[in-house]
Design a protein around this motif. Sequence first.
Motif, mmCIF file in Angstrom:
data_model
loop_
_atom_site.group_PDB
_atom_site.id
_atom_site.type_symbol
_atom_site.label_atom_id
_atom_site.label_comp_id
_atom_site.label_asym_id
_atom_site.label_seq_id
_atom_site.Cartn_x
_atom_site.Cartn_y
_atom_site.Cartn_z
ATOM 1 N N SER A 110 0.690 -1.133 0.067
ATOM 2 C CA SER A 110 -0.229 0.012 -0.664
ATOM 3 C C SER A 110 0.458 0.739 0.006
ATOM 4 O O SER A 110 2.166 1.430 1.035
ATOM 5 N N PHE A 111 0.135 2.270 -0.718
ATOM 6 C CA PHE A 111 1.612 3.448 -1.022
ATOM 7 C C PHE A 111 0.537 4.843 -0.409
ATOM 8 O O PHE A 111 -0.598 4.894 -0.790
ATOM 9 N N TYR A 112 1.318 5.434 0.604
ATOM 10 C CA TYR A 112 0.764 6.560 0.737
ATOM 11 C C TYR A 112 2.008 8.227 0.921
ATOM 12 O O TYR A 112 2.748 7.411 1.514
ATOM 13 N N SER A 113 1.677 9.591 0.183
ATOM 14 C CA SER A 113 2.575 10.342 0.343
ATOM 15 C C SER A 113 3.095 10.762 1.584
ATOM 16 O O SER A 113 1.433 10.952 2.842
ATOM 17 N N ILE A 114 4.394 11.253 1.795
ATOM 18 C CA ILE A 114 4.552 11.061 2.988
ATOM 19 C C ILE A 114 4.108 12.502 3.804
ATOM 20 O O ILE A 114 3.418 12.734 4.813
ATOM 21 N N ASP A 115 3.100 13.586 2.925
ATOM 22 C CA ASP A 115 2.971 14.445 2.921
ATOM 23 C C ASP A 115 1.380 14.232 3.332
ATOM 24 O O ASP A 115 0.897 15.286 4.528
ATOM 25 N N GLU A 116 0.338 13.901 2.914
ATOM 26 C CA GLU A 116 -0.856 13.113 2.702
ATOM 27 C C GLU A 116 -0.653 12.407 4.679
ATOM 28 O O GLU A 116 -2.322 12.819 5.476
ATOM 29 N N VAL A 117 0.258 12.119 4.997
ATOM 30 C CA VAL A 117 -0.120 11.371 6.319
ATOM 31 C C VAL A 117 0.672 12.736 7.503
ATOM 32 O O VAL A 117 0.339 12.733 8.600
ATOM 33 N N LEU A 118 1.583 13.021 6.883
ATOM 34 C CA LEU A 118 2.032 14.214 8.017
ATOM 35 C C LEU A 118 0.952 15.651 8.385
ATOM 36 O O LEU A 118 1.535 15.960 9.482
ATOM 37 N N GLU A 119 0.298 15.689 6.722
ATOM 38 C CA GLU A 119 -0.321 17.192 7.196
ATOM 39 C C GLU A 119 -1.255 16.721 7.143
ATOM 40 O O GLU A 119 -2.742 18.094 6.984
ATOM 41 N N ASN A 120 -2.428 16.234 7.661
ATOM 42 C CA ASN A 120 -3.650 15.849 7.810
ATOM 43 C C ASN A 120 -4.297 15.831 9.312
ATOM 44 O O ASN A 120 -3.905 15.245 10.143
ATOM 45 N N ASN A 121 -5.201 16.766 9.492
ATOM 46 C CA ASN A 121 -5.529 17.428 11.130
ATOM 47 C C ASN A 121 -6.743 16.664 11.625
ATOM 48 O O ASN A 121 -6.988 16.644 12.361
ATOM 49 N N ASP A 122 -6.904 16.387 11.287
ATOM 50 C CA ASP A 122 -8.271 15.364 11.522
ATOM 51 C C ASP A 122 -8.096 14.056 11.226
ATOM 52 O O ASP A 122 -7.008 13.807 11.082
ATOM 53 N N PHE A 123 -8.721 12.842 12.168
ATOM 54 C CA PHE A 123 -8.685 11.734 12.364
ATOM 55 C C PHE A 123 -8.186 10.751 11.372
ATOM 56 O O PHE A 123 -9.094 11.164 9.770
ATOM 57 N N SER A 124 -7.326 10.174 10.467
ATOM 58 C CA SER A 124 -7.172 9.405 9.184
ATOM 59 C C SER A 124 -6.329 8.227 10.071
ATOM 60 O O SER A 124 -5.671 8.490 10.866
ATOM 61 N N ILE A 125 -7.113 7.258 9.165
ATOM 62 C CA ILE A 125 -6.292 5.328 9.134
ATOM 63 C C ILE A 125 -4.889 5.434 9.936
ATOM 64 O O ILE A 125 -4.245 4.386 10.527
ATOM 65 N N ILE A 126 -4.842 5.734 8.432
ATOM 66 C CA ILE A 126 -3.145 5.126 8.316
ATOM 67 C C ILE A 126 -2.278 6.297 9.177
ATOM 68 O O ILE A 126 -1.777 5.395 9.399
ATOM 69 N N PRO A 127 -2.174 7.441 9.588
ATOM 70 C CA PRO A 127 -1.080 7.911 10.410
ATOM 71 C C PRO A 127 -1.322 7.456 11.739
ATOM 72 O O PRO A 127 -0.494 6.980 12.222
ATOM 73 N N PHE A 128 -2.651 6.898 11.921
ATOM 74 C CA PHE A 128 -3.231 6.040 13.304
ATOM 75 C C PHE A 128 -2.885 4.928 12.971
ATOM 76 O O PHE A 128 -2.214 4.309 13.986
ATOM 77 N N MET A 129 -2.804 3.456 12.163
ATOM 78 C CA MET A 129 -2.012 2.361 12.189
ATOM 79 C C MET A 129 -0.693 2.874 12.024
ATOM 80 O O MET A 129 0.308 1.837 12.481
ATOM 81 N N ILE A 130 -0.143 3.787 11.767
ATOM 82 C CA ILE A 130 1.519 3.796 11.936
ATOM 83 C C ILE A 130 1.425 4.228 13.351
ATOM 84 O O ILE A 130 3.039 3.535 13.268
ATOM 85 N N LYS A 131 1.135 5.199 13.419
ATOM 86 C CA LYS A 131 1.470 5.360 15.410
ATOM 87 C C LYS A 131 1.268 3.980 16.343
ATOM 88 O O LYS A 131 1.378 4.224 16.820
#
Length: 278
Positions: A110-131
Amino acid sequence: MTTIKEMGRFCPTDHSGNIINDASLLNINPEFSKVIEETIEHYKTHLKDDLHSIYIRGSIPRGLGIEGVSDLDTIALTNKTPQDMDLGWVEKSEHYLNKKYKCVGGVEFSFYSIDEVLENNDFSIIPFMIKTHSVCVYGEDVRVHLPEYKADTTLGNEHLVNLKRQIDQAKEDLDGNDDKQDIVDCCRWIMKIIVRAGLALVIDKESKYTRDLYPAYTLFAKHYPEKEPEMKQALHYAVNPVENPDEVLAFLEGMGSWMKKEAEKWLDVHNTKKEWNL
């Protein structure tokens, strides 16, 4: 048939209630080492400078991987948006790895841009899963830059706000389907969603969270004992999916319809605007 085991655990939390990531390289059983190494090489070979980092999420980095059953779920953070990259190689690589390595149920890229992950202020499942559920196996680990997460209604909303759409999509995909593998995949997918949604229904009461299916089922059953048999059946289907679409459709008409109604009641209290991300 895979026996349902009483395994899995709730996410540990710190004194503030923040979920602690218990994934670690040290938890990965040696039998998964070769498939992980070759999966990393596929990412590096095809993405080259577009690759920022790679993470493994799920049961394997938490020491709960079952040989021959657990999937190797991976996340690649990229320096470009995935839409701007050539990903035509992915299906071939997954097929090759799945055929070569029987120690895992399957390999998922699976693929997600670094900007998409780091700059999202609302809850998002991919940053949550990484964290909270992943370990970095290549590149710069961004987890220190991500926010803390709690087992609360924001997380519960992630599992419930789209539940109706997901169940309806599964019913549409199963209706008239004669592709046995597609039916099995759909059955496993929607049943995992239903079991985790069951936990989400009571997350505001328990302040506990897990991606593991068995403890999610037990927590739901504690609050909905009258629906315990149906949720146990969903757990069984998730672990042992069936090829008969009519059998799955019948379950979704019954328990699935009940889950949709309960999710709507929950949203009426905790997310009246039905926002996708809180």
